[in-house]
Design a protein around this motif. Structure first.
Motif, PDB file in Angstrom:
ATOM      1  N   UNK A   1     -18.228  -3.996   1.368  1.00 26.40           N
ATOM      2  CA  UNK A   1     -18.169  -4.126  -0.081  1.00 26.40           C
ATOM      3  C   UNK A   1     -18.113  -5.601  -0.439  1.00 26.40           C
ATOM      4  N   UNK A   2     -19.148  -6.030  -1.120  1.00 26.40           N
ATOM      5  CA  UNK A   2     -19.206  -7.401  -1.638  1.00 26.40           C
ATOM      6  C   UNK A   2     -20.313  -7.449  -2.669  1.00 26.40           C
TER       7      UNK A   2
ATOM      8  N   UNK B   1     -15.044   1.601  -5.891  1.00 27.82           N
ATOM      9  CA  UNK B   1     -16.203   2.485  -5.712  1.00 27.82           C
ATOM     10  C   UNK B   1     -17.522   1.779  -5.975  1.00 27.82           C
ATOM     11  N   UNK B   2     -17.456   0.497  -6.252  1.00 35.50           N
ATOM     12  CA  UNK B   2     -18.674  -0.277  -6.529  1.00 35.50           C
ATOM     13  C   UNK B   2     -18.684  -1.519  -5.643  1.00 35.50           C
ATOM     14  N   UNK B   3     -19.890  -2.048  -5.429  1.00 39.67           N
ATOM     15  CA  UNK B   3     -20.039  -3.193  -4.529  1.00 39.67           C
ATOM     16  C   UNK B   3     -20.601  -2.751  -3.181  1.00 39.67           C
ATOM     17  N   UNK B   4     -21.325  -1.618  -3.189  1.00 42.72           N
ATOM     18  CA  UNK B   4     -21.817  -1.024  -1.949  1.00 42.72           C
ATOM     19  C   UNK B   4     -23.350  -0.990  -1.916  1.00 42.72           C
TER      20      UNK B   4
ATOM     21  N   UNK C   1     -10.274   1.224   9.150  1.00 44.75           N
ATOM     22  CA  UNK C   1     -11.607   0.666   8.930  1.00 44.75           C
ATOM     23  C   UNK C   1     -11.999   0.746   7.450  1.00 44.75           C
ATOM     24  N   UNK C   2     -11.445   1.747   6.736  1.00 44.94           N
ATOM     25  CA  UNK C   2     -11.704   1.844   5.296  1.00 44.94           C
ATOM     26  C   UNK C   2     -11.229   0.598   4.575  1.00 44.94           C
ATOM     27  N   UNK C   3     -10.043   0.116   4.932  1.00 40.79           N
ATOM     28  CA  UNK C   3      -9.528  -1.120   4.327  1.00 40.79           C
ATOM     29  C   UNK C   3     -10.440  -2.304   4.642  1.00 40.79           C
ATOM     30  N   UNK C   4     -10.912  -2.361   5.875  1.00 40.74           N
ATOM     31  CA  UNK C   4     -11.774  -3.483   6.268  1.00 40.74           C
ATOM     32  C   UNK C   4     -13.060  -3.469   5.436  1.00 40.74           C
ATOM     33  N   UNK C   5     -13.594  -2.282   5.196  1.00 39.17           N
ATOM     34  CA  UNK C   5     -14.835  -2.199   4.425  1.00 39.17           C
ATOM     35  C   UNK C   5     -14.594  -2.457   2.930  1.00 39.17           C
ATOM     36  N   UNK C   6     -13.492  -1.928   2.378  1.00 39.54           N
ATOM     37  CA  UNK C   6     -13.200  -2.156   0.952  1.00 39.54           C
ATOM     38  C   UNK C   6     -12.933  -3.642   0.707  1.00 39.54           C
ATOM     39  N   UNK C   7     -12.262  -4.275   1.650  1.00 40.19           N
ATOM     40  CA  UNK C   7     -11.953  -5.701   1.524  1.00 40.19           C
ATOM     41  C   UNK C   7     -12.734  -6.536   2.537  1.00 40.19           C
ATOM     42  N   UNK C   8     -14.030  -6.291   2.576  1.00 41.68           N
ATOM     43  CA  UNK C   8     -14.898  -7.023   3.501  1.00 41.68           C
ATOM     44  C   UNK C   8     -14.704  -8.527   3.389  1.00 41.68           C
TER      45      UNK C   8
ATOM     46  N   UNK D   1      -1.786  -2.895  -8.397  1.00 38.87           N
ATOM     47  CA  UNK D   1      -1.576  -2.657  -6.958  1.00 38.87           C
ATOM     48  C   UNK D   1      -2.685  -3.293  -6.110  1.00 38.87           C
ATOM     49  N   UNK D   2      -3.876  -3.450  -6.699  1.00 36.57           N
ATOM     50  CA  UNK D   2      -5.014  -4.019  -5.974  1.00 36.57           C
ATOM     51  C   UNK D   2      -5.195  -5.510  -6.292  1.00 36.57           C
ATOM     52  N   UNK D   3      -4.122  -6.179  -6.697  1.00 33.21           N
ATOM     53  CA  UNK D   3      -4.250  -7.550  -7.206  1.00 33.21           C
ATOM     54  C   UNK D   3      -4.943  -8.510  -6.232  1.00 33.21           C
ATOM     55  N   UNK D   4      -4.545  -8.494  -4.969  1.00 33.51           N
ATOM     56  CA  UNK D   4      -5.131  -9.440  -4.001  1.00 33.51           C
ATOM     57  C   UNK D   4      -6.623  -9.215  -3.878  1.00 33.51           C
ATOM     58  N   UNK D   5      -6.991  -7.967  -3.757  1.00 33.02           N
ATOM     59  CA  UNK D   5      -8.395  -7.601  -3.642  1.00 33.02           C
ATOM     60  C   UNK D   5      -9.151  -7.971  -4.915  1.00 33.02           C
ATOM     61  N   UNK D   6      -8.571  -7.630  -6.049  1.00 31.80           N
ATOM     62  CA  UNK D   6      -9.239  -7.919  -7.325  1.00 31.80           C
ATOM     63  C   UNK D   6      -9.504  -9.412  -7.494  1.00 31.80           C
ATOM     64  N   UNK D   7      -8.535 -10.215  -7.095  1.00 32.59           N
ATOM     65  CA  UNK D   7      -8.716 -11.669  -7.251  1.00 32.59           C
ATOM     66  C   UNK D   7      -9.855 -12.173  -6.368  1.00 32.59           C
ATOM     67  N   UNK D   8      -9.914 -11.658  -5.147  1.00 31.42           N
ATOM     68  CA  UNK D   8     -10.950 -12.133  -4.225  1.00 31.42           C
ATOM     69  C   UNK D   8     -12.349 -11.717  -4.699  1.00 31.42           C
ATOM     70  N   UNK D   9     -12.424 -10.588  -5.427  1.00 28.25           N
ATOM     71  CA  UNK D   9     -13.723 -10.097  -5.897  1.00 28.25           C
ATOM     72  C   UNK D   9     -14.019 -10.481  -7.351  1.00 28.25           C
ATOM     73  N   UNK D  10     -13.070 -11.120  -8.025  1.00 30.49           N
ATOM     74  CA  UNK D  10     -13.309 -11.515  -9.414  1.00 30.49           C
ATOM     75  C   UNK D  10     -13.239 -10.362 -10.403  1.00 30.49           C
ATOM     76  N   UNK D  11     -12.524  -9.298 -10.049  1.00 32.65           N
ATOM     77  CA  UNK D  11     -12.353  -8.133 -10.932  1.00 32.65           C
ATOM     78  C   UNK D  11     -11.131  -8.365 -11.803  1.00 32.65           C
ATOM     79  N   UNK D  12     -11.158  -8.117 -13.107  1.00 37.56           N
ATOM     80  CA  UNK D  12     -12.296  -7.636 -13.879  1.00 37.56           C
ATOM     81  C   UNK D  12     -13.051  -8.808 -14.517  1.00 37.56           C
ATOM     82  N   UNK D  13     -14.364  -8.689 -14.557  1.00 37.93           N
ATOM     83  CA  UNK D  13     -15.187  -9.760 -15.119  1.00 37.93           C
ATOM     84  C   UNK D  13     -15.253  -9.731 -16.640  1.00 37.93           C
ATOM     85  N   UNK D  14     -15.176  -8.525 -17.223  1.00 35.99           N
ATOM     86  CA  UNK D  14     -15.225  -8.406 -18.686  1.00 35.99           C
ATOM     87  C   UNK D  14     -16.545  -8.851 -19.291  1.00 35.99           C
TER      88      UNK D  14
END
Ligand code: FEO
Ligand code: CA
Ligand code: CA
Ligand code: CA
Length: 676
Positions: A355-356, A331-334, A442-449, A296-309
């Motif tokens: 979050x970045x 919950x991480x990247x803060x 604003x939560x979305x804006x911060x999670x997907x800064x 469900x978080x695919x777009x966000x995950x791709x932009x942040x490189x999650x998961x790095x493994x």
């Protein structure tokens, strides 16, 4: 090159080197992804040694003047605001400091830091022991005094990551073969070695600093078991809810704490940098690569490189496995605030700072009275940010968990060719940051800064590391390097394609007000060897052969408002032949852009910290991952380090002890202010 290729590439001999390469994968889709690594091929140390570049050398940007004659060097030294005799450049198994200074080991990985902690037994390390011992890979160092004289205080130290191949006997590197050697116990030791340490230290009559081991303040903060709370606009958000936290307001631990900051009220900020590296998935595509497309978080995950493994934690703990906990990466990247004076206070993750991959979180109080925090997003082609509190700083709100840290505006920087910098607010409902574009609040804006900043047209930078506010509305931004920038991706603030050595930008905020939304910028130095024309370096021509550097990373401002730079060349130190170190750097006058070497690391180590006490009589430095980076270029060693066979056994030089990341304390012989 993707993650799997990097892990299997024999070029990357250890985790630290592979990390740099991971950083090399831009996740910003606004850019074409050309690979061109010409500079690596052309300026690789091996080529330099073979003399492939010849000595076209002398016609650098400043012509032959960059090859400083002794007489000129002496003139420069006398005019320098930094009063010390420059250390000669080099690279060997030890650390070195300019003459007239002490550089003593204060804390090493494994040192017991509580009264009941067991002594370090490197062959038989346990989770229980590590939770009471100094952690691995010390990065940020901060200090807050406990008495007026400043002779007692709390040292706050980040432990960014772990290198299993030099930590554990007989293990070797694990990320290439599916972590087959990793056990639940080893994974938990790694978790216990991450995070941070708060320890009381005191200065004796002879000026030397030592740990106060029985202090009640001493504690470890880890991703293994430290409970934290979420604060700010993303706390309690739907996308923060996990199986163990249906409220979205709690989290266990912090990871990859790189640099950080101390607030004006003496709390400790830990920046969460490469958080993506700790997440795991068992879902792979036809080629065996991690596949998040069904997430469900695919777009966000791709932009942040999650998961790095990067680690096997997700094999043993569900919270690092996105198949089981798809919201956990949110919950991480803060930026995490810790109250070092109250061991019982749960640290707070402040989501108002976005979050970045936060390199650091350096604070100041603006001339207009606001709390201002600068923070770089350390990824190739990512951005520089600044947070400004809504309210003025007062005595009442200068406290741990202050509303100053949750009620404010996060801005992202656009650097224009005309020399202006514009700080663009990341505010829900303003401009493109609307539900139409996926931002419901604003939560979305911060999670997907990052996604929000993309829409605002921020300037893609050459890996923003530390950004430090200076005197009179200035700020200094370390752009460490970016060999992936092609000629058509160059912009005025990132002027070199395939930049292997980085540069430093000076910002002057309008009205000398750090809270201003516009300012001007200029390039203070372009790093690298000024005697090789093709490098395109730019230094003050008085800079000596020992004084120029590559890959600025951390920085500090001393009590006299002077700038100091520490470097992290990674495995690329072979391209300069120099170990990482600490340099003074003039920002004004005729010597603007003049740099001098003050301290250098043992081989394979990166220099973190640096932190001056308020009186500038003590300087704390953190030597991270000694003996690991680029040891294939270390003459006479020329192989990758392992626990059994490391390039150096700094700082113990005990045949039974591997190299240990350590904090070094620098004082002047006989006392007094450093470099004055
Ligand atoms: Fe952890 Fe950007 O260095
Ligand atoms: Ca760093
Ligand atoms: Ca770095
Ligand atoms: Ca590092």
């Amino acid at each position: 090159m993707d993650r799997k290729d990097i892990i299997n590439d024999p070029e990357y001999g250890n985790k630290a080197e592979a990390f740099e390469a991971f950083d090399d994968i831009p996740t910003n889709p606004n850019l074409s992804r050309t690979i061109g690594d010409v500079i690596n091929a052309r300026y690789g140390r091996r080529d330099l040694l073979k003399g492939a570049l010849g000595v076209a050398a002398t016609t650098a940007l400043f012509g032959t003047s960059a090859m400083v004659a002794p007489k000129q060097a002496a003139a420069a030294a006398s005019a320098s605001r930094y009063k010390f005799d420059e250390l000669a450049w080099g690279n060997d198994e030890k650390h070195h400091i300019a003459e007239g200074y002490n550089a003593d080991i204060l804390l090493r990985w494994g040192d017991p830091i509580t009264a009941d902690a067991p002594e370090f037994d490197v062959m038989n390390q346990t989770v229980e022991a590590q939770l009471k011992q100094f952690g691995y890979n010390n990065d940020y160092v901060g200090f807050t005094a406990l008495n007026e004289e400043g002779t007692r205080g709390l040292l706050c130290v980040n432990h960014e990551y772990t290198n299993e191949e030099v930590m554990f006997p007989g293990l070797g590197r694990q990320d290439r073969d599916g972590f087959t050697g990793m056990t639940k116990e080893l994974v938990e030791i790694e978790m216990a070695a991450h995070g941070g340490s708060v320890v009381e230290i005191a200065q004796g009559d002879d000026g030397t600093w030592a740990l106060v081991r029985d202090s009640d303040y001493n504690r470890r903060i880890t991703p293994f078991n430290t409970e934290m709370v979420m604060g700010g606009p993303a706390a309690g958000h739907e996308r923060m809810k996990t199986n163990d936290d249906p409220t979205g307001t709690a989290v266990i631990g912090t990871i990859n704490n790189c640099a950080g900051g101390m607030t004006p009220w003496g709390t400790y900020l830990m920046a969460e940098e490469n958080f993506h590296g700790y997440f795991w998935t068992d879902v792979v595509d036809a080629e065996g690569k991690p596949d998040v497309s069904a997430q469900p978080e695919a777009t966000s995950m791709k932009r942040y490189g999650v998961p790095g493994g990067w680690y096997a934690w997700g094999k043993f703990h569900d919270r690092w496995n996105i198949d089981k906990e798809p919201n956990m990466p949110n919950k991480y990247g803060w930026i995490v605030e810790v109250d070092p004076r109250n061991p019982d206070a749960k640290p707070i993750k402040h989501t108002a700072m976005g979050r970045f991959r936060h390199e650091g979180a350096e604070t100041t109080i603006s001339s207009s009275g606001k709390l201002v925090i600068y923070s770089g997003d350390d990824n190739r082609f990512d951005y520089l940010y600044k947070y400004v509190s809504t309210e003025d700083v007062t005595e009442e709100n200068s406290v741990f968990g202050s509303s100053l840290m949750s009620d404010g505006t996060l801005y992202v920087a656009r650097f224009d060719e005309d020399g202006t910098v514009t700080w663009m607010p990341l505010v829900h409902g303003e401009g493109p940051l609307t539900a139409e574009n996926g931002f419901n609040d604003q939560g979305d804006v911060m999670i997907d800064t990052r996604l929000a900043a993309d829409l605002l047209g921020a300037t893609p930078m050459d890996r923003p590391e530390d950004a430090n506010p200076g005197p009179n509305g200035t700020a200094y931004v370390m752009l460490t390097n970016n060999t992936r920038r092609t000629a058509d991706q160059v912009n005025a603030a990132n002027p070199r394609a395939e930049s292997a050595f980085g540069h430093i930008i000076e910002i002057k905020e309008d009205g000398e007000d750090h809270a201003a939304t516009t300012g001007t910028w200029s390039i203070l130095v372009k790093c690298g060897d000024p005697t090789i024309e093709e490098v395109g370096a730019q230094w003050n021509p008085e800079t000596s052969e020992s004084g120029w550097f590559g890959s600025p990373d951390n920085c500090a401002i001393d009590a006299d408002g002077r700038l100091w730079i520490s470097t992290d060349q990674g495995s690329n130190w072979g391209k300069t032949g120099k170990s990482d170190g600490l340099y003074s750097l003039e920002t004004a006058g005729e010597l603007r852009g003049h740099s001098k070497l003050f301290f250098r690391c043992p081989v394979g180590g990166e220099l973190c910290g640096p932190y001056f006490t308020p009186d500038s009589e003590t300087l704390f430095l953190a030597v991270q991952h000694p003996g690991t980076d680029g040891t294939k270029d270390f003459k006479g060693f020329e192989r990758d380090s392992t626990f059994e066979d490391p390039a150096t056994r700094w700082p113990d030089f005990d045949p039974a002890m591997p190299p240990r990341p350590s904090v070094v304390v620098v004082t002047k012989e006989g006392g007094g202010k450093i470099a004055v």
